[in-house]
Design an enzyme around this catalytic site. Structure first.
Site, PDB file in Angstrom:
ATOM      1  N   GLY A 160      83.257  35.959  74.115  1.00 36.84           N
ATOM      2  CA  GLY A 160      84.416  35.687  74.296  1.00 36.84           C
ATOM      3  C   GLY A 160      85.282  35.226  73.270  1.00 36.84           C
ATOM      4  O   GLY A 160      86.684  35.519  73.099  1.00 36.84           O
ATOM      5  N   TYR A 213      70.939  35.055  87.690  1.00 41.91           N
ATOM      6  CA  TYR A 213      72.286  35.093  87.721  1.00 41.91           C
ATOM      7  C   TYR A 213      72.838  34.825  89.279  1.00 41.91           C
ATOM      8  O   TYR A 213      72.450  35.662  89.768  1.00 41.91           O
ATOM      9  CB  TYR A 213      72.882  36.629  87.104  1.00 41.91           C
ATOM     10  CG  TYR A 213      72.526  36.905  85.964  1.00 41.91           C
ATOM     11  CD1 TYR A 213      71.915  35.897  84.759  1.00 41.91           C
ATOM     12  CD2 TYR A 213      72.595  38.123  85.294  1.00 41.91           C
ATOM     13  CE1 TYR A 213      71.605  36.300  83.515  1.00 41.91           C
ATOM     14  CE2 TYR A 213      72.341  38.637  84.247  1.00 41.91           C
ATOM     15  CZ  TYR A 213      72.130  37.618  83.057  1.00 41.91           C
ATOM     16  OH  TYR A 213      71.504  38.068  81.880  1.00 41.91           O
TER      17      TYR A 213
END
Length: 335
Positions: free
Chosen positions: A207, A57
């Site tokens: 999302g 990440y």
């Protein structure tokens, strides 16, 4: 009354954890560092006590941010990170060789400013390295006190059982949501049998399972959903009918769509700990409060029926991305 904590290995944690990937990676440009630091502090202030990151990440920047920001508060939360999915410069690579796992762990400990990582996952299977060899290295890290618990990510029942035979696996992380129900094929049952905590990532469907999800035309150029078929046209629009019906259920319950989605995962497996991610302070609070939402059997049955796997259009991964994981697929996905 606060929701009961859930078991994770030798520890217990709040039922909803925080996935930290979004702060540096995945859905657009990195979050401003001061804003990201403020969100992390607010997460702990709210009561989050399980934070998830990974070497990949932000190519290490996510671990560095957490290490610097929360160094004085390490005793307040359980820290998870991941190895195997690594970077060379800015090139992604998979390397589960024992020496590479140990080297990666040392680098993560330095970035996180910790002596021990609470939960350390193998982020992906490495087809070039037997899982038994990789787990041997993870077991060594436990013996050395570098990590406390071992986890796997995006692997199926077969690899879980082989890994668990070498050293106890505390957690299995994989994508699980109303949109992606593949863990129900086999790995969820295997986790229950073996006493492994299942950790759903993307419980809000990247999302999509929200009150106002962004349309594909609005994705940032760095948004990885651009290459995930289910989140692009024509599938995005084809799944709108499912979303609108679920939004209506959320409206009737007086909650947000994302809270409904997280509460569904919590109810589907009474031992799981979902880790939604966000860069929004309001969504951070909403996601945390999803653990307070109790869904009736009628609501669960309606959602299960509405989001039958065959009803969701489009594959979750591109062929190349699917080839990098070991998660089970439904028969209709293989035809």
């Amino acid at each position: 009354m606060s929701p009961a904590p859930r078991k994770l290995g030798s520890d217990t944690v709040y039922p909803v954890g925080l996935g930290c990937m979004n702060l540096h990676h995945g859905y657009g440009p990195p979050t401003d560092e001061a804003d990201a630091a403020a969100l992390l502090h607010e997460a702990l202030d709210l009561g989050y006590n399980f934070l998830d990151t990974a070497t990949i990440y932000g190519f290490g920047r996510n671990e560095t941010l957490i290490g610097k920001t929360l160094k004085a508060r390490q005793g307040e939360f359980l820290q998870a990170s991941k190895c195997v999915l690594l970077f060379d410069g800015k090139k992604r690579m998979i390397d589960a060789r024992p020496d590479s796992i140990k080297t990666a762990c040392e680098a993560s400990l330095k970035r996180l400013q910790r002596e021990t990582i609470d939960l350390y996952y193998m982020h992906r299977p490495d087809p070039k390295v037997p899982i038994e060899d990789s787990m041997g290295a993870m077991a060594d890290l436990v013996k050395e006190g570098k990590i406390r618990m071992v986890g796997l990510s995006e692997m199926g029942e077969g690899l879980l059982r082989r890994a668990h035979a070498v050293h106890p696996v505390s957690a299995m992380q994989s994508e699980y949501s109303l949109l992606t129900r593949n863990p129900e094929i086999a790995v969820l049952d295997a986790c229950r049998e073996l006493g492994v905590t299942f950790v759903p990532f993307s419980p809000v469907g990247r999302g999509y399972l929200a009150d106002n999800p962004p349309a594909p035309a609005d994705y940032h150029e760095a948004d990885m959903r651009r290459i995930f078929p289910r989140w692009t046209e024509p599938y995005w629009t084809q799944n709108q009918a499912l979303l609108k019906q679920a939004q209506a259920i959320a409206g009737d319950l007086g909650c947000t769509m994302s809270q409904l989605a997280i509460a569904w995962t919590l109810a589907k497996d009474a031992a799981c700990v979902p880790i939604p991610g966000t860069t929004s302070r309001q969504h951070l609070k909403d996601n945390f409060l999803a653990a307070d939402l109790s869904l009736s059997s009628d609501v669960m049955a309606a959602l299960d029926t509405l989001f039958q796997p065959e009803a969701v259009k489009g594959p979750r991964y591109s062929p190349a991305a699917q080839a990098s994981v070991d998660t089970e697929q439904f028969a209709f996905e293989l035809s």
